[in-house]
Design a protein around this motif. Structure first.
Motif, PDB file in Angstrom:
ATOM      1  N   THR A 111       0.843  -1.195   0.000  1.00 27.28           N
ATOM      2  CA  THR A 111       0.000   0.000   0.000  1.00 27.28           C
ATOM      3  C   THR A 111       0.877   1.243   0.000  1.00 27.28           C
ATOM      4  O   THR A 111       1.979   1.253   0.547  1.00 27.28           O
ATOM      5  N   ALA A 112       0.388   2.300  -0.626  1.00 29.81           N
ATOM      6  CA  ALA A 112       1.111   3.575  -0.739  1.00 29.81           C
ATOM      7  C   ALA A 112       2.545   3.354  -1.220  1.00 29.81           C
ATOM      8  O   ALA A 112       3.505   3.746  -0.564  1.00 29.81           O
ATOM      9  N   PRO A 113       2.733   2.719  -2.384  1.00 29.01           N
ATOM     10  CA  PRO A 113       4.097   2.461  -2.845  1.00 29.01           C
ATOM     11  C   PRO A 113       4.779   3.739  -3.326  1.00 29.01           C
ATOM     12  O   PRO A 113       4.151   4.654  -3.855  1.00 29.01           O
ATOM     13  N   GLU A 114       6.078   3.780  -3.134  1.00 29.66           N
ATOM     14  CA  GLU A 114       6.921   4.836  -3.686  1.00 29.66           C
ATOM     15  C   GLU A 114       8.074   4.166  -4.417  1.00 29.66           C
ATOM     16  O   GLU A 114       8.812   3.376  -3.827  1.00 29.66           O
ATOM     17  N   VAL A 115       8.222   4.476  -5.696  1.00 30.98           N
ATOM     18  CA  VAL A 115       9.256   3.868  -6.525  1.00 30.98           C
ATOM     19  C   VAL A 115      10.174   4.965  -7.037  1.00 30.98           C
ATOM     20  O   VAL A 115       9.722   5.915  -7.682  1.00 30.98           O
ATOM     21  N   VAL A 116      11.461   4.846  -6.725  1.00 31.07           N
ATOM     22  CA  VAL A 116      12.468   5.799  -7.201  1.00 31.07           C
ATOM     23  C   VAL A 116      13.316   5.091  -8.248  1.00 31.07           C
ATOM     24  O   VAL A 116      13.971   4.086  -7.955  1.00 31.07           O
ATOM     25  N   PHE A 117      13.292   5.610  -9.484  1.00 31.51           N
ATOM     26  CA  PHE A 117      14.083   5.051 -10.580  1.00 31.51           C
ATOM     27  C   PHE A 117      15.423   5.785 -10.631  1.00 31.51           C
ATOM     28  O   PHE A 117      15.467   7.010 -10.777  1.00 31.51           O
ATOM     29  N   ASN A 156       9.782   8.955  -8.584  1.00 27.12           N
ATOM     30  CA  ASN A 156      10.766   9.964  -8.933  1.00 27.12           C
ATOM     31  C   ASN A 156      11.772   9.327  -9.871  1.00 27.12           C
ATOM     32  O   ASN A 156      11.909   8.095  -9.904  1.00 27.12           O
ATOM     33  N   VAL A 157      12.469  10.158 -10.644  1.00 25.57           N
ATOM     34  CA  VAL A 157      13.496   9.690 -11.569  1.00 25.57           C
ATOM     35  C   VAL A 157      14.784  10.442 -11.261  1.00 25.57           C
ATOM     36  O   VAL A 157      14.796  11.679 -11.248  1.00 25.57           O
ATOM     37  N   VAL A 158      15.857   9.700 -10.995  1.00 25.41           N
ATOM     38  CA  VAL A 158      17.157  10.289 -10.687  1.00 25.41           C
ATOM     39  C   VAL A 158      18.145   9.848 -11.763  1.00 25.41           C
ATOM     40  O   VAL A 158      18.393   8.653 -11.937  1.00 25.41           O
ATOM     41  N   ARG A 159      18.687  10.816 -12.506  1.00 25.98           N
ATOM     42  CA  ARG A 159      19.725  10.545 -13.504  1.00 25.98           C
ATOM     43  C   ARG A 159      21.091  10.780 -12.856  1.00 25.98           C
ATOM     44  O   ARG A 159      21.244  11.687 -12.037  1.00 25.98           O
ATOM     45  N   PHE A 185      24.513  14.049 -10.253  1.00 30.05           N
ATOM     46  CA  PHE A 185      23.183  13.484 -10.425  1.00 30.05           C
ATOM     47  C   PHE A 185      22.144  14.594 -10.389  1.00 30.05           C
ATOM     48  O   PHE A 185      22.389  15.694  -9.869  1.00 30.05           O
ATOM     49  N   ALA A 186      20.979  14.307 -10.948  1.00 35.95           N
ATOM     50  CA  ALA A 186      19.872  15.265 -10.972  1.00 35.95           C
ATOM     51  C   ALA A 186      18.573  14.494 -10.823  1.00 35.95           C
ATOM     52  O   ALA A 186      18.353  13.491 -11.516  1.00 35.95           O
ATOM     53  N   ALA A 187      17.713  14.945  -9.916  1.00 38.58           N
ATOM     54  CA  ALA A 187      16.407  14.327  -9.696  1.00 38.58           C
ATOM     55  C   ALA A 187      15.342  15.105 -10.458  1.00 38.58           C
ATOM     56  O   ALA A 187      15.394  16.340 -10.543  1.00 38.58           O
ATOM     57  N   PHE A 235      20.751   9.717  -2.122  1.00 42.54           N
ATOM     58  CA  PHE A 235      19.600  10.609  -2.273  1.00 42.54           C
ATOM     59  C   PHE A 235      18.307   9.807  -2.364  1.00 42.54           C
ATOM     60  O   PHE A 235      17.295  10.155  -1.742  1.00 42.54           O
ATOM     61  N   ALA A 236      18.326   8.733  -3.150  1.00 40.97           N
ATOM     62  CA  ALA A 236      17.114   7.925  -3.311  1.00 40.97           C
ATOM     63  C   ALA A 236      16.729   7.224  -2.017  1.00 40.97           C
ATOM     64  O   ALA A 236      15.533   7.015  -1.747  1.00 40.97           O
ATOM     65  N   LEU A 237      17.704   6.864  -1.194  1.00 38.74           N
ATOM     66  CA  LEU A 237      17.415   6.158   0.053  1.00 38.74           C
ATOM     67  C   LEU A 237      16.884   7.080   1.139  1.00 38.74           C
ATOM     68  O   LEU A 237      16.207   6.622   2.064  1.00 38.74           O
ATOM     69  N   ARG A 238      17.185   8.364   1.064  1.00 39.45           N
ATOM     70  CA  ARG A 238      16.708   9.292   2.088  1.00 39.45           C
ATOM     71  C   ARG A 238      15.201   9.467   1.996  1.00 39.45           C
ATOM     72  O   ARG A 238      14.603   9.422   0.917  1.00 39.45           O
ATOM     73  N   ASP A 239      14.588   9.717   3.153  1.00 40.77           N
ATOM     74  CA  ASP A 239      13.130   9.859   3.225  1.00 40.77           C
ATOM     75  C   ASP A 239      12.767  11.325   3.016  1.00 40.77           C
ATOM     76  O   ASP A 239      13.069  12.180   3.843  1.00 40.77           O
ATOM     77  N   HIS A 240      12.111  11.612   1.879  1.00 44.37           N
ATOM     78  CA  HIS A 240      11.702  12.985   1.562  1.00 44.37           C
ATOM     79  C   HIS A 240      10.216  13.219   1.835  1.00 44.37           C
ATOM     80  O   HIS A 240       9.724  14.323   1.588  1.00 44.37           O
ATOM     81  N   ALA A 241       9.525  12.200   2.305  1.00 45.33           N
ATOM     82  CA  ALA A 241       8.083  12.335   2.517  1.00 45.33           C
ATOM     83  C   ALA A 241       7.798  13.094   3.807  1.00 45.33           C
ATOM     84  O   ALA A 241       8.654  13.214   4.697  1.00 45.33           O
ATOM     85  N   GLU A 242       6.590  13.607   3.913  1.00 51.31           N
ATOM     86  CA  GLU A 242       6.158  14.273   5.134  1.00 51.31           C
ATOM     87  C   GLU A 242       6.067  13.261   6.263  1.00 51.31           C
ATOM     88  O   GLU A 242       5.787  12.073   6.031  1.00 51.31           O
ATOM     89  N   PRO A 243       6.307  13.708   7.510  1.00 54.46           N
ATOM     90  CA  PRO A 243       6.265  12.755   8.640  1.00 54.46           C
ATOM     91  C   PRO A 243       4.931  12.033   8.775  1.00 54.46           C
ATOM     92  O   PRO A 243       4.884  10.913   9.292  1.00 54.46           O
ATOM     93  N   THR A 244       3.856  12.680   8.322  1.00 54.94           N
ATOM     94  CA  THR A 244       2.532  12.050   8.452  1.00 54.94           C
ATOM     95  C   THR A 244       2.268  11.011   7.379  1.00 54.94           C
ATOM     96  O   THR A 244       1.310  10.251   7.476  1.00 54.94           O
ATOM     97  N   GLU A 245       3.093  10.999   6.333  1.00 54.48           N
ATOM     98  CA  GLU A 245       2.892  10.061   5.239  1.00 54.48           C
ATOM     99  C   GLU A 245       3.713   8.793   5.467  1.00 54.48           C
ATOM    100  O   GLU A 245       4.888   8.861   5.811  1.00 54.48           O
ATOM    101  N   LYS A 246       3.061   7.661   5.283  1.00 59.01           N
ATOM    102  CA  LYS A 246       3.739   6.374   5.408  1.00 59.01           C
ATOM    103  C   LYS A 246       3.761   5.702   4.041  1.00 59.01           C
ATOM    104  O   LYS A 246       2.726   5.288   3.533  1.00 59.01           O
TER     105      LYS A 246
END
Length: 734
Positions: free
Chosen positions: A287-293, A326-329, A334-336, A375-386
């Motif tokens: 549930t609520a997946p986040e995929v960083v390419f 998100n897409v990170v080149r 690097f650039a997100a 950068f991709a491993l760091r948590d950028h989401a709001e604290p209320t978002e899981k």
């Protein structure tokens, strides 16, 4: 400006390293790869024939790639005299000393060692003029499963490696040019596949359409002597030298049937088992997946950037609408696409992203993977978002700091699903990242279809991890394996092997088992008295395996289990063990428990040259070398003991073969003993580059082996590799 730094030559083969600005290639006359496959296990015999067309004896270097996790278990060298020299395994320093002494004495010798977990090197000393040289290697590995088929890959060249600017390695700037080499030999692949059933089976090659089936059904060698000819399928490829990896897909009718292979090691009396299965199940997605390419746009991706674009497009088109992405080149920098974090996958955002994918270019310089992954491993989401974050990495992995990258992602609470693109990809990096994070790895070679591989990878990324994975082997006692509760995600490992559970609190007589009350007097000389609080020295990994103290699973932590993926685990039994029962596999899913029981064969297969034992030992050695051994006290000495006992190569051992009856006359190249490891230049803390770790050359002008009159040549820059392609390498003087 920092420039990319390549420290390893492209391609591989034998080069005369006598010196000078031009390293002359030994003509490669033929290559024969003979593969026997059974139940997801492959045993390879690689034989190459070279010719020294010069007028002097030479010493040549041989660099070659293997799949990550492959275990080299034999080396043979046949010289012009017809003598076949079989290599023996020794500690690395001792093997180098034996080789150097033999070459200086005029004897013919061969040395095989590991340069990286997926790149190996052989040095052949004193190859006589006009002499034909035959090099034979034997290695074993388990096969991946993709597109509902077993996938056999035969790598054929080593790609250049980029040395990142992380401050841990010296700046190594070596310019090189491509030149023509005499390399137009014959290439032959023979595959004998024991399908395990008499049902329909299919064998095709997506990379080499010239692969054809052979109907005689008489293999050159097989894993078992009692196989059924009706279940044997043979194929052959014959042609000129290759410019890309060979991929063969083998589709049996019983792919999803679990099986236990059981082996007894000849007169040693030891036994080993392998559980092999391809699960087929479905559970609700996360549930609520986040995929960083994370997409490699470095210069080495120039010929593969179109494949990366197509793979990224397939994955983004298949994302569910409630997913964030998100897409990170990356290249030198690097650039997100969204620097502040992932965004919801709405139709509008998806269309805008797909339109921009076509603009991706391989123009970002070197291959700096550490920072974009961080950068991709760091948590950028709001604290209320899981959110349940997953990373999909698209790369060719051509770097020198693989182990540092793998260490940086371990324990970060996020799975990495890596796709290696093209030939010459670093299988160690691609599979190591997936292994360290409980993710999954796949490979796309030139000519393969992208869609089924990418869709299967995204499905695995959106599937939650199995929890409390329990693997129970026959006759395995609780003191050998103890399963502890595991979390629902990957922050912790799902399986631990620990010490024996605490014994009862009272003191007992060791012989009778009677309790000794606290009021009784104890004897100073009674060895039967035991106390649970007494200190007991820890049992080391190699000691437990070699001394037969207990049953030992390999790898110690079972690999992550995914539907449609090959799950493979081994176990080593002590001498005189008599396993009875079944192998049980159980886990917890989001909708309930899942379990499986697999019966044992009626009897073990006896082999004088063990296969499962060596594959199990290789898995334990990898645990130690990658720092993933459950016993934190495991060290390089443990790996060496396992390597020498089971005759499988590791980082601190080498195969050495010396033909004591041989002798050369006239001037020849002598390889001086190498500098100690601490004095040799290294890249990112890994093994030194072959271009840096080259012994100086000495020319002997004697006419007999015993004469030691020498003069020293000026230091020369020498190279180490050519291709199965019709090109070679020149290295300019440093």
């Amino acid at each position: 400006q920092e420039y990319p730094c390549f420290v390893m030559m492209t391609f591989y083969g034998l080069l005369d390293t006598t010196g000078g600005n031009l390293a002359l290639a030994l003509p490669l006359r033929s290559t024969h790869v003979d593969v026997a496959v059974s139940r997801g296990v492959a045993l390879h015999h690689l034989t190459q024939v070279y010719m020294n067309s010069s007028t002097l004896p030479i010493t040549a270097r041989y660099l070659f790639p293997l799949p990550d996790g492959a275990g080299i278990c034999a080396l043979e060298a046949t010289f012009a005299s017809g003598e076949t020299v079989e290599g023996r395994i020794e500690e690395l320093c001792e093997a180098r000393r034996v080789f150097d002494d033999a070459v200086q004495a005029g004897s013919q010798a061969a040395l095989l060692e590991e340069r990286r977990p997926d790149i190996f090197e052989t040095v052949i000393g004193n190859v006589g003029p006009g002499e034909e040289l035959i090099i034979s290697l034997q290695y074993c590995c388990d096969l991946m499963v993709e597109q509902d088929a077993l996938k056999l890959t035969i790598p054929v060249h080593v790609a250049p490696r980029y040395a990142p600017r992380d401050g841990s390695s010296s700046r190594l700037a070596h310019d090189f040019d491509i030149v023509n080499a005499v390399n137009h030999g014959r290439f032959l692949v023979d595959i004998s596949w024991e399908t395990g059933s008499e049902g329909p089976a299919r064998m095709v090659s997506p990379t080499h359409a010239d692969l054809f089936l052979v109907m005689d059904a008489i293999p050159d060698f097989a894993l078992d002597d009692n196989f059924s000819y009706s279940s044997l399928l043979r194929a052959r490829y014959e042609g000129s030298m290759l410019d890309r990896d060979v991929v063969v897909l083998m589709q049996p009718d019983n792919l999803f049937e679990p099986v236990v292979m059981w082996e007894e090691w000849g007169n040693h009396g030891k036994q080993a088992m392998m559980l092999s299965l391809v699960p087929k199940f479905e559970v609700p997605r996360v549930t609520a997946p986040e995929v960083v390419f994370v997409v490699d746009c470095s210069g080495s991706m120039a010929l593969r950037i179109q494949q990366a674009r197509e793979a990224l497009q397939i994955c983004i088109e298949s994302l569910p609408h409630d997913a964030y992405f998100n897409v990170v080149r990356f290249g030198t920098n690097f650039a997100a696409l969204w620097p502040n974090g992932s965004v919801l996958c709405t139709n509008e955002i998806k269309h805008e992203t797909l339109a921009g994918i076509h603009q991706l270019q391989a123009n970002m310089g070197g291959t700096e993977i550490l920072l974009p992954l961080d950068f991709a491993l760091r948590d950028h989401a709001e604290p209320t978002e899981k959110r349940s974050k997953q990373i999909i990495l698209l790369t060719d992995g051509q770097v020198t700091n693989e182990q540092a990258i793998i260490n940086s992602v371990r324990g970060r609470g996020c799975r990495i699903f890596s796709i290696g693109i093209g030939s010459g990809v670093s299988t160690f990096l691609v599979q190591g990242l997936a292994r360290a994070t409980n993710g999954y790895a796949s490979f796309v070679k030139d000519g393969e279809r992208l869609q089924p591989i990418c869709e299967a990878m995204l499905k695995k990324a959106l599937t939650p991890s199995l929890c409390d994975l329990r693997l129970t082997w026959p006759n395995a006692q609780e003191e050998d394996f103890l399963v502890v509760e595991a979390p629902t995600q990957c922050e912790e490992e799902d399986f631990l092997v620990v010490e024996s559970p605490p014994r009862c609190e009272d003191t007992r007589d060791a012989e009778t088992g009677d309790s000794v009350s606290a009021g009784e007097y104890l004897s100073f000389f009674d060895p039967r008295q035991k106390h649970p609080a007494a200190y007991v020295p820890p049992v080391r990994l190699a000691g437990a395996v070699l001394d037969g103290a207990c049953v030992r699973q390999a790898p110690q932590r079972p690999p992550a289990l995914f539907a449609d993926g090959h799950f493979c685990a081994f176990v080593l039994y002590p001498r005189r063990a008599d396993p009875l029962g079944k192998v049980e596999l159980a886990a917890q899913t989001s909708i309930g428990p899942i379990s499986l029981q697999v019966p044992l064969p009626s009897a073990p297969t006896k082999r004088d040259s063990p296969l499962l034992h060596r594959m199990a030992a290789r898995a334990l050695i990898r645990d130690i070398e990658e720092g993933d051994a459950v016993e934190s006290r495991s060290s390089g000495d443990e790996a060496r003991r396992l390597s020498k006992e089971f005759s499988v190569l590791c980082q601190t051992t080498a195969f050495v073969a010396v033909d004591r009856s041989s002798g050369v006359s006239g001037p020849c190249l002598v390889m001086e003993p190498r500098a100690p490891e601490a004095q040799r230049g290294t890249a990112s803390g890994l093994a030194a580059s072959p271009l840096v770790d080259m012994p100086r050359a000495t020319v002997r002008t004697s006419l007999s082996r015993g004469h030691d009159k020498r003069y020293r040549m000026a230091p020369q820059t020498v190279t180490n590799a050519i291709s199965w392609r019709p090109e070679g390498i020149v290295h300019k003087r440093n």
